[in-house]
Design an enzyme around this catalytic site. Structure first.
Site, mmCIF file in Angstrom:
data_model
loop_
_atom_site.group_PDB
_atom_site.id
_atom_site.type_symbol
_atom_site.label_atom_id
_atom_site.label_comp_id
_atom_site.label_asym_id
_atom_site.label_seq_id
_atom_site.Cartn_x
_atom_site.Cartn_y
_atom_site.Cartn_z
ATOM 1 N N ARG A 1 -1.233 -0.269 4.147
ATOM 2 C CA ARG A 1 0.458 -0.651 5.008
ATOM 3 C C ARG A 1 1.488 0.662 5.172
ATOM 4 N NH1 ARG A 1 2.132 -5.668 1.133
ATOM 5 N NH2 ARG A 1 1.619 -4.350 -0.072
ATOM 6 N N ARG B 1 -3.982 -4.717 11.545
ATOM 7 C CA ARG B 1 -3.477 -6.158 11.059
ATOM 8 C C ARG B 1 -2.663 -6.996 12.217
ATOM 9 N NH1 ARG B 1 -0.204 -7.722 5.581
ATOM 10 N NH2 ARG B 1 0.597 -8.803 6.811
ATOM 11 N N TYR C 1 -6.197 -13.440 -12.361
ATOM 12 C CA TYR C 1 -5.938 -13.721 -11.499
ATOM 13 C C TYR C 1 -6.869 -15.002 -10.986
ATOM 14 C CZ TYR C 1 -3.611 -9.623 -9.626
ATOM 15 O OH TYR C 1 -2.219 -9.062 -9.393
HETATM 16 O O1 CP3 Z 1 -7.595 1.416 -2.572
HETATM 17 C C1 CP3 Z 1 -7.881 1.541 -1.051
HETATM 18 O O2 CP3 Z 1 -6.890 1.588 -0.098
HETATM 19 C C2 CP3 Z 1 -9.055 0.321 -1.337
HETATM 20 C C3 CP3 Z 1 -8.122 -1.571 -1.063
HETATM 21 C C4 CP3 Z 1 -8.259 -1.716 -2.320
HETATM 22 C C5 CP3 Z 1 -7.158 -2.734 -1.244
HETATM 23 N N1 CP3 Z 1 -6.889 -3.670 -2.894
HETATM 24 C C6 CP3 Z 1 -6.400 -3.543 -0.877
HETATM 25 C C7 CP3 Z 1 -4.915 -4.269 -0.778
HETATM 26 C C8 CP3 Z 1 -8.920 -2.254 -3.287
HETATM 27 C C9 CP3 Z 1 -9.538 -0.665 -3.903
HETATM 28 C C10 CP3 Z 1 -7.141 -3.028 -3.724
HETATM 29 C C11 CP3 Z 1 -7.414 -3.665 -5.642
HETATM 30 C C12 CP3 Z 1 -6.549 -4.108 -6.020
HETATM 31 N N2 CP3 Z 1 -6.570 -6.010 -5.459
HETATM 32 C C13 CP3 Z 1 -6.345 -4.725 -7.087
HETATM 33 C C14 CP3 Z 1 -6.317 -3.331 -8.491
HETATM 34 C C15 CP3 Z 1 -5.726 -2.312 -7.911
HETATM 35 C C16 CP3 Z 1 -4.476 -2.110 -8.390
HETATM 36 O O3 CP3 Z 1 -3.102 -2.132 -6.998
HETATM 37 O O4 CP3 Z 1 -3.610 -2.989 -9.117
HETATM 38 C C17 CP3 Z 1 -5.568 -5.734 -7.410
HETATM 39 C C18 CP3 Z 1 -5.119 -6.114 -8.578
HETATM 40 C C19 CP3 Z 1 -5.875 -6.233 -6.476
HETATM 41 C C20 CP3 Z 1 -4.933 -7.616 -5.818
HETATM 42 C C21 CP3 Z 1 -4.286 -8.101 -4.832
HETATM 43 N N3 CP3 Z 1 -4.342 -7.219 -3.389
HETATM 44 C C22 CP3 Z 1 -3.321 -8.446 -4.949
HETATM 45 C C23 CP3 Z 1 -2.521 -7.924 -5.659
HETATM 46 C C24 CP3 Z 1 -2.124 -8.041 -3.464
HETATM 47 C C25 CP3 Z 1 -1.116 -8.348 -2.759
HETATM 48 C C26 CP3 Z 1 0.230 -7.095 -3.280
HETATM 49 C C27 CP3 Z 1 0.331 -6.384 -2.098
HETATM 50 O O5 CP3 Z 1 -0.180 -4.948 -2.710
HETATM 51 O O6 CP3 Z 1 0.254 -6.640 -1.036
HETATM 52 C C28 CP3 Z 1 -3.469 -7.602 -2.222
HETATM 53 C C29 CP3 Z 1 -3.108 -7.378 -0.606
HETATM 54 C C30 CP3 Z 1 -3.584 -6.130 -0.667
HETATM 55 N N4 CP3 Z 1 -5.257 -5.657 -1.150
HETATM 56 C C31 CP3 Z 1 -3.416 -5.694 0.308
HETATM 57 C C32 CP3 Z 1 -3.831 -4.095 0.815
HETATM 58 C C33 CP3 Z 1 -4.010 -3.286 1.722
HETATM 59 C C34 CP3 Z 1 -1.967 -5.601 1.073
HETATM 60 C C35 CP3 Z 1 -2.273 -6.516 2.271
HETATM 61 C C36 CP3 Z 1 -1.418 -6.436 3.887
HETATM 62 O O7 CP3 Z 1 -0.500 -7.292 3.440
HETATM 63 O O8 CP3 Z 1 -1.906 -5.777 4.667
#
Ligand code: CP3
Length: 338
Positions: free
Chosen positions: A27, A36, A147
């Site tokens: 983002r 997006r 989760y």
């Molecule tokens: O690193 C990268 O660029 C690759 C993509 C990636 C995402 N999530 C994309 C994402 C990776 C490797 C993750 C890992 C992930 N996802 C973890 C482990 C790492 C960490 O950050 O602790 C966890 C716990 C998640 C679960 C998750 N996904 C949550 C809790 C959330 C919501 C909170 C947030 O940050 O938005 C997501 C959404 C998410 N995953 C987004 C992205 C780009 C945002 C989505 C959006 O609104 O566009």
């Protein structure tokens, strides 16, 4: 020719530390926000291989990072195990029914959900230069279990930690199932072109010492052993966020090739307790990157100096925040690369 990131993971120090940033595709990038808005929600993007490959490449094009991390999410594994998954705008993930309301056996597994992810890896590998390392990933079993049990992010992972004390057999069965599916999933990513993989254990830090052994070290060790057996040349980075003083045990006992450090760890301490020659990744505070200012290049130098003589990949201690100015990322790269 393997690029500098892959060489570092194989134990060869580079004169200039290779760099990538956790959550580098996302983002804070206007080009991500535009795609997006055009395509709809986050999960739609993840399962659309053309869009996901494009997003994976966006930060490489803009910044020239040394690694491209697959654009996906750790919660794709629970989804492929048959649990419902949604991302609510501004609120984060929702998994349903939770493993407090249902049993694993109630789910119908849907491993075909992995197919578009493998396709994203294949497409991305074809879009990036040879010297850019393609990184795959999975969430670690404990973090995914937190989760799956709570159905969403929880303040202190309370529901999963309570299950660990009240009904450890049940949690063991859940973690074992996640281990099995994650092994299949990671092997699929490697076969599709991932050259290294990272295990994200974002909630490793919430566990007491004995619990850490059982729910963090043991399941990560199982995944690592299985990948080593089928794909011995693919390096594995373990990222046990919040491990603190348990880091050296994690580094040795899981069998991972490299460890990712969160920003709370003193790099000088980490360097002194980790096995000689073990590659490390980290560990600038993502909020310092967001804040910027003279402290930013200064801290970059401190981290680089702490790991002089050890294979080191420059990264953040956790994911880049959505409000991080692009110019601060550019400044970080200048500070690392000189
Ligand atoms: O690193 C990268 O660029 C690759 C993509 C990636 C995402 N999530 C994309 C994402 C990776 C490797 C993750 C890992 C992930 N996802 C973890 C482990 C790492 C960490 O950050 O602790 C966890 C716990 C998640 C679960 C998750 N996904 C949550 C809790 C959330 C919501 C909170 C947030 O940050 O938005 C997501 C959404 C998410 N995953 C987004 C992205 C780009 C945002 C989505 C959006 O609104 O566009």
């Amino acid at each position: 020719m393997p690029g500098p990131l892959l060489n570092t993971l194989k134990g060869f120090s580079q004169e200039i530390a290779p760099v990538w940033l956790m959550r580098q595709a996302g983002r804070y990038l206007p080009e991500y926000r535009a795609l997006r808005a055009e395509k709809g929600g986050f999960l739609t993007l993840v399962y659309d291989s053309d869009a996901a490959a494009e997003i994976t490449v966006q930060p490489i094009r803009r910044f020239g990072f040394d690694g491209a991390i697959l654009f996906s999410d750790i919660l794709i594994v629970p989804h492929a195990m048959g649990q419902g998954l949604e991302f609510l705008a501004g609120e984060g993930p929702r998994l349903s029914p939770t493993l407090l309301e249902a049993n694993l056996e109630d789910f119908t597994s849907a491993h075909e959900r992995f197919d578009p992810i493998y396709e994203t890896v294949r497409k991305t590998r074809g879009m990036i230069g040879e010297s850019v390392t393609m990184l795959g990933f999975a969430g670690s079993p404990w973090t995914n279990a937190t989760y799956m049990i709570a159905g969403q992010g929880s303040k202190d992972q309370g529901p999963a930690r309570l299950m660990a004390y009240r009904d450890p057999e049940r949690l063991q069965a859940i973690c074992d199932a996640i281990v099995d599916v994650s092994i299949t999933y990671l092997r699929g990513q490697i076969d599709a072109g991932a050259e290294a993989i990272q295990l994200f254990d974002s909630w490793a830090g919430s566990l007491a010492p004995d619990e850490f052994e059982r729910w963090v070290i043991a399941p990560n060790a199982k995944i690592t052993a299985a990948i080593k057996q089928s794909h011995p040349d693919t390096p594995i980075i373990g990222f046990p966020k919040g491990a603190g003083a348990k880091l050296p045990a994690y580094a040795v006992e899981t069998g991972v090739d490299a460890v990712g450090l969160d920003e709370t760890l003193d790099p000088v301490w980490a360097n002194s307790v980790l096995p000689e020659g073990m590659p490390v990744q980290g560990n600038l505070d993502p909020l310092l990157l967001e804040a910027g200012g003279p402290a930013l290049p200064k801290r970059v130098r401190t981290v680089l100096e702490a790991f002089e003589g050890r294979p080191h990949i420059f990264n953040l201690g956790h994911g880049i925040g959505q409000f991080t100015p692009i110019e601060h990322v550019e400044e970080l790269l200048r500070a690392v690369r000189g």
